[in-house]
Write a protein that holds these residues in place. Structure first.
Motif, mmCIF file in Angstrom:
data_model
loop_
_atom_site.group_PDB
_atom_site.id
_atom_site.type_symbol
_atom_site.label_atom_id
_atom_site.label_comp_id
_atom_site.label_asym_id
_atom_site.label_seq_id
_atom_site.Cartn_x
_atom_site.Cartn_y
_atom_site.Cartn_z
ATOM 1 N N MET A 15 15.315 12.439 -10.745
ATOM 2 C CA MET A 15 15.094 13.769 -10.217
ATOM 3 C C MET A 15 14.730 13.661 -8.738
ATOM 4 N N PRO A 16 15.577 14.163 -7.829
ATOM 5 C CA PRO A 16 15.270 14.044 -6.418
ATOM 6 C C PRO A 16 14.094 14.926 -6.012
ATOM 7 N N VAL A 17 13.223 14.387 -5.206
ATOM 8 C CA VAL A 17 12.103 15.120 -4.632
ATOM 9 C C VAL A 17 12.016 14.740 -3.164
ATOM 10 N N ASP A 18 11.086 15.333 -2.446
ATOM 11 C CA ASP A 18 10.993 15.085 -1.011
ATOM 12 C C ASP A 18 10.771 13.619 -0.671
ATOM 13 N N LEU A 19 9.704 13.029 -1.191
ATOM 14 C CA LEU A 19 9.397 11.640 -0.876
ATOM 15 C C LEU A 19 8.568 11.041 -2.000
ATOM 16 N N ILE A 20 8.932 9.833 -2.391
ATOM 17 C CA ILE A 20 8.194 9.085 -3.405
ATOM 18 C C ILE A 20 7.660 7.826 -2.741
ATOM 19 N N LEU A 21 6.389 7.521 -2.972
ATOM 20 C CA LEU A 21 5.776 6.298 -2.473
ATOM 21 C C LEU A 21 5.771 5.273 -3.596
ATOM 22 N N HIS A 22 6.338 4.104 -3.355
ATOM 23 C CA HIS A 22 6.330 3.006 -4.327
ATOM 24 C C HIS A 22 5.205 2.074 -3.897
ATOM 25 N N ILE A 23 4.192 1.993 -4.739
ATOM 26 C CA ILE A 23 2.930 1.380 -4.340
ATOM 27 C C ILE A 23 2.572 0.212 -5.252
ATOM 28 N N ALA A 24 2.121 -0.888 -4.619
ATOM 29 C CA ALA A 24 1.604 -2.043 -5.354
ATOM 30 C C ALA A 24 0.118 -1.812 -5.581
ATOM 31 N N VAL A 25 -0.245 -1.641 -6.840
ATOM 32 C CA VAL A 25 -1.620 -1.365 -7.230
ATOM 33 C C VAL A 25 -2.220 -2.653 -7.801
ATOM 34 N N PRO A 26 -3.477 -2.955 -7.490
ATOM 35 C CA PRO A 26 -4.079 -4.206 -7.987
ATOM 36 C C PRO A 26 -4.356 -4.154 -9.492
ATOM 37 N N THR A 27 -3.314 -4.401 -10.268
ATOM 38 C CA THR A 27 -3.401 -4.453 -11.726
ATOM 39 C C THR A 27 -2.598 -5.662 -12.203
#
Length: 100
Positions: free
Chosen positions: A1-13
């Motif tokens: 589903m296209p949206v304005d902007l998605i942040l792909h984030i490395a989370v400390p898990t």
């Protein structure tokens, strides 16, 4: 589903994947282009807030927009990790089957 902007984030898990977040609600759309790979981002994770690293951005996510949470804040103006280091870390994580 296209949206304005998605942040792909490395989370400390210990999970071997990136998490998708929307930009902070307080961030104007005009400043989306200022989001650089390697900056720190404050994000909600479960019942806590964690500092994570922005790995990439895109216009698509595997999840619906209503399932994504917004990041809480952008903590840096400039990247603390250069793009070359992030590429090396991604390669290492894939090669050694370890979380980024």
């Amino acid at each position: 589903m296209p949206v304005d902007l998605i942040l792909h984030i490395a989370v400390p898990t210990p999970l071997r994947r990136l998490f998708d977040y929307l930009p902070p609600e307080s961030l104007p759309k005009e400043q989306y282009q200022n989001l650089k790979t390697g900056i720190r981002v404050l994000v909600p994770l479960g019942n806590r807030e964690v500092v994570a690293i922005l790995v990439s951005t895109s216009e698509k996510s595997g999840l619906a927009k209503n399932k994504l949470k917004a990041a809480l804040a952008i903590l840096d103006d400039a990247p603390i990790l250069p793009t070359a280091i992030i590429k090396l870390l991604r390669w290492s994580a894939d090669y050694y089957h370890h979380p980024l």
